[in-house]
Design an enzyme around this catalytic site. Structure first.
Site, PDB file in Angstrom:
ATOM      1  N   ARG A 114      40.171  48.380  35.803  1.00 37.26           N
ATOM      2  CA  ARG A 114      41.459  48.159  36.498  1.00 37.26           C
ATOM      3  C   ARG A 114      41.999  46.733  36.393  1.00 37.26           C
ATOM      4  NH1 ARG A 114      37.533  49.059  40.477  1.00 37.26           N
ATOM      5  NH2 ARG A 114      36.949  47.192  41.641  1.00 37.26           N
ATOM      6  N   ASP A 115      43.221  46.603  36.903  1.00 37.64           N
ATOM      7  CA  ASP A 115      43.926  45.337  37.139  1.00 37.64           C
ATOM      8  C   ASP A 115      44.455  44.700  35.848  1.00 37.64           C
ATOM      9  OD1 ASP A 115      43.061  45.891  39.698  1.00 37.64           O
ATOM     10  OD2 ASP A 115      41.466  44.397  39.701  1.00 37.64           O
TER      11      ASP A 115
ATOM     12  N   PHE B 135      47.109  50.687  42.366  1.00 36.00           N
ATOM     13  CA  PHE B 135      46.286  49.485  42.490  1.00 36.00           C
ATOM     14  C   PHE B 135      46.952  48.292  41.806  1.00 36.00           C
ATOM     15  CE2 PHE B 135      41.632  50.967  43.455  1.00 36.00           C
ATOM     16  CZ  PHE B 135      42.076  51.560  44.622  1.00 36.00           C
ATOM     17  N   SER B 136      46.213  47.198  41.718  1.00 34.71           N
ATOM     18  CA  SER B 136      46.793  45.918  41.299  1.00 34.71           C
ATOM     19  C   SER B 136      47.289  45.903  39.861  1.00 34.71           C
ATOM     20  CB  SER B 136      45.768  44.809  41.485  1.00 34.71           C
ATOM     21  OG  SER B 136      45.715  44.497  42.852  1.00 34.71           O
TER      22      SER B 136
ATOM     23  N   GLN C 100      49.411  44.444  47.242  1.00 37.99           N
ATOM     24  CA  GLN C 100      48.735  45.666  47.635  1.00 37.99           C
ATOM     25  C   GLN C 100      48.964  45.880  49.125  1.00 37.99           C
ATOM     26  OE1 GLN C 100      46.029  47.719  45.464  1.00 37.99           O
ATOM     27  NE2 GLN C 100      48.004  47.242  44.572  1.00 37.99           N
TER      28      GLN C 100
ATOM     29  N   TRP D 231      48.175  46.612  56.413  1.00 34.31           N
ATOM     30  CA  TRP D 231      47.164  45.808  55.689  1.00 34.31           C
ATOM     31  C   TRP D 231      47.705  45.384  54.329  1.00 34.31           C
ATOM     32  CZ3 TRP D 231      41.816  44.413  55.391  1.00 34.31           C
ATOM     33  CH2 TRP D 231      41.333  44.202  54.090  1.00 34.31           C
TER      34      TRP D 231
ATOM     35  N   GLU E 132      37.242  41.709  38.807  1.00 35.75           N
ATOM     36  CA  GLU E 132      38.530  42.218  39.278  1.00 35.75           C
ATOM     37  C   GLU E 132      39.635  41.203  38.984  1.00 35.75           C
ATOM     38  OE1 GLU E 132      37.910  45.097  42.947  1.00 35.75           O
ATOM     39  OE2 GLU E 132      37.333  43.072  43.529  1.00 35.75           O
TER      40      GLU E 132
ATOM     41  N   ASN F  19      46.508  43.313  50.509  1.00 32.70           N
ATOM     42  CA  ASN F  19      45.555  42.521  49.729  1.00 32.70           C
ATOM     43  C   ASN F  19      46.242  41.938  48.500  1.00 32.70           C
ATOM     44  OD1 ASN F  19      44.508  45.575  49.641  1.00 32.70           O
ATOM     45  ND2 ASN F  19      43.955  44.777  47.651  1.00 32.70           N
ATOM     46  N   ASP F  20      45.634  41.973  47.349  1.00 32.40           N
ATOM     47  CA  ASP F  20      46.028  41.178  46.175  1.00 32.40           C
ATOM     48  C   ASP F  20      47.529  40.957  45.942  1.00 32.40           C
ATOM     49  OD1 ASP F  20      43.525  42.317  46.080  1.00 32.40           O
ATOM     50  OD2 ASP F  20      43.746  43.147  44.081  1.00 32.40           O
TER      51      ASP F  20
HETATM   52  C1  FRU Z   1      40.808  43.492  44.465  1.00 28.99           C
HETATM   53  C2  FRU Z   1      41.013  44.980  44.283  1.00 28.99           C
HETATM   54  C3  FRU Z   1      41.498  45.314  42.884  1.00 28.99           C
HETATM   55  C4  FRU Z   1      42.181  46.632  43.069  1.00 28.99           C
HETATM   56  C5  FRU Z   1      42.813  46.476  44.422  1.00 28.99           C
HETATM   57  C6  FRU Z   1      42.840  47.715  45.243  1.00 28.99           C
HETATM   58  O1  FRU Z   1      40.883  43.102  45.796  1.00 28.99           O
HETATM   59  O2  FRU Z   1      39.828  45.687  44.604  1.00 28.99           O
HETATM   60  O3  FRU Z   1      40.468  45.342  41.922  1.00 28.99           O
HETATM   61  O4  FRU Z   1      43.119  46.892  42.073  1.00 28.99           O
HETATM   62  O5  FRU Z   1      42.057  45.480  45.108  1.00 28.99           O
HETATM   63  O6  FRU Z   1      43.500  47.502  46.448  1.00 28.99           O
END
Ligand code: FRU
Length: 516
Positions: free
Chosen positions: A178-179, A111-112, A68, A49, A233, A51-52
């Site tokens: 975060r981020d 995380f991101s 991610q 999987w 985010e 993501n970001d």
């Molecule tokens: C956005 C998010 C970020 C976080 C990451 C975790 O999609 O929720 O805020 O850092 O994904 O996977």
């Protein structure tokens, strides 16, 4: 030389062992992968999987996209960082998994975050460490802190973790913290990240630092006025010149909690922007309302970077809470194409594929079609796996109520419809005829100027499992997953209740970016 000591570093797992385990898990998934919807020209993981987009940058001649990654399944899980790199943004090389959760402060996930080149030419990373308060699950909340790392090699494949640089003031924050996005403003290292404050307001906090290690909270750069929004985010914040050469600031975030209203905020969470001004030391002053960066059903968590005076952005094509058929194929999630951001003559933000994307074109074909009659369908391509279609619609001569392109049109009758809706004044990506995945439609609302123009310009990128539509030089974009059924994947022009007048129709086959 920077000599500052890093405050907190507690190893609980061996980073190299964790990375090796993650690599092995991805290989296992990749071996079983079904490629029917696996992208040919979008960045995705070999397996697992994603993501970001994270850590976007150009460093020592290479572009880097980190992301991610959950290597142990095709659903979200303990986050790692995956990595691909390229010299031209067109052909990509897969790099080893770059980070795994190995420190106490990030025990449940890395995380991101973002990347930035320091004054000594080293690439530094800022990201969020995720920990559960009770050490077991999220039921007692999370403890999120900002972490740092530094690249050890020129290809930025090996990172050295430096530990925690910002702890969470938990009495002021309701768990979301975060981020980090870092840049240098007037000689000062500056960071923003997303926060849900104790009252549940979605905010962006701004910090500065002299040594890139000790960060001082300065003030709240922005608070979302929408009372439903509780967290922003993946923030981003960058200057662009307007048509008169004035500097404007664009603030970007992915808001959690906003309720759908008309065509706005139809997704579970929505990535949006505002244009305004900013004087360092003060909050951001918006001059526009909030607008979506992409009106599609599958867009989230964009991040940008700057290179050669260009502002380039990647977003994640997010499958939200729908069933995502690709999850049964050993992988889940892809990035959008790289998009260049600029302010148009209209004063608004445009995002278009970077010109390098044109280098993916092979076999260009110009169709001579001039019109599609009332209720007619015209076959454009019998079987299109990966194509770009440029369709210029003559708005003056078009009388159709709705007209456009059916893509991923398979023998079972399913298709995805990319259409100009004259009644509503929109461009839609309509998946009501989808055999798999979510149905429904998303719409980009055209402005009065666009509706009054002679022509509507569409650039439609069809990959094996997705459709990306750029409208009028990127004033609007729609990104959607689309899962064609078995058999040939036709493209058809069609017109409903009136004539579709075509100024031009050009089709390009698109080659692979090398990650299959
Ligand atoms: C956005 C998010 C970020 C976080 C990451 C975790 O999609 O929720 O805020 O850092 O994904 O996977």
């Amino acid at each position: 030389m920077m000599t500052t000591e890093y405050p907190v570093y507690h190893e609980i797992r061996d980073e190299n062992e964790e990375i090796a385990k993650a690599e092995a898990a991805i290989d296992t998934l990749a071996m079983q992968r079904d490629d029917r919807w696996y992208p040919k020209f979008h960045i995705a993981s070999d397996g697992g999987w994603i993501n970001d987009p994270n850590g976007l940058c150009r460093y020592k001649g290479r572009y880097h996209v980190y992301y991610q990654l959950h290597p142990y399944g095709t659903q979200w899980g303990p986050m790692h960082w995956g990595h691909v790199s390229s010299t031209d943004m067109v052909s990509w090389r897969r790099e080893p998994v770059t980070m795994a959760p190995s420190l106490e402060e990030e025990g449940q996930g890395v995380f991101s975050g973002s990347a930035i080149v320091d004054d000594e030419g080293k690439l530094r990373f800022y990201y969020t460490g995720e920990r559960y308060n009770n050490g077991v699950d999220r039921t007692d909340g999370q403890w999120q802190v900002q972490m740092a790392a530094i690249a050890e090699d020129d290809d930025a494949t090996k990172l050295k973790k430096l530990g925690m640089v910002i702890d969470c003031p938990r009495e002021k924050v309701s768990e979301h913290f975060r981020d980090p996005k870092v840049w240098k403003q007037d000689g000062v290292w500056t960071m923003i990240h997303g926060v849900s404050d104790v009252k549940g307001n979605g905010q962006l906090w701004l910090y500065t630092s002299e040594d890139m290690v000790n960060w001082t909270f300065q003030y709240v750069l922005f608070e979302d006025p929408d009372p439903d929004v509780f967290m922003l985010e993946c923030p981003d914040f960058f200057p662009l010149k307007d048509k008169d050469g004035n500097t404007k600031w664009v603030i970007v975030f992915s808001a959690m909690g906003a309720k759908p209203k008309g065509y706005m905020n139809r997704n579970t969470s929505n990535a949006a922007y505002m244009i305004g001004t900013w004087t360092p030391g003060e909050p951001f002053k918006p001059e526009t309302e909030l607008r979506l960066l992409d009106c599609g059903a599958n867009y989230y968590a964009p991040q940008s970077f700057e290179t050669d005076g260009r502002r380039i952005m990647y977003g994640w094509m997010r499958p939200f809470n729908e069933s995502a058929p690709m999850q049964h194929d050993g992988w889940c999630g892809q990035m959008t194409l790289p998009r260049e951001c600029f302010l148009g003559e209209d004063g608004d933000l445009h995002t278009v594929p970077v010109p390098e994307v044109d280098n993916l074109r092979i076999n260009t074909f110009e169709h001579t079609v001039k019109a599609v009659e009332n209720n007619e369908e015209k076959l454009v391509l019998e079987d299109a796996e990966a194509v770009e279609i440029e369709l210029n619609i003559n708005l003056k001569d078009t009388t159709a109520e709705r007209a456009g392109l059916k893509v991923h049109a398979t023998p079972d009758g399913s298709y995805t419809y990319v259409a100009y809706d004259a009644q509503a004044g929109t461009v839609v990506v309509d998946r009501q005829a989808a055999a798999r995945g979510n149905r429904g439609y998303r719409a980009a609302v055209l402005t009065a100027d666009e509706l009054a123009a002679d022509e509507l310009q569409l650039r439609v990128f069809v990959d094996r499992g997705s459709v990306e539509v750029y409208v009028n030089d990127g004033l609007h974009v729609l990104s959607d997953y689309s899962y064609p059924s078995e058999g040939e994947r036709a493209v058809k022009l069609c017109s409903e209740s009136g004539v579709l007048a075509v100024d031009s129709l050009t089709v390009h086959d698109i080659k692979s970016i090398g990650l299959e």
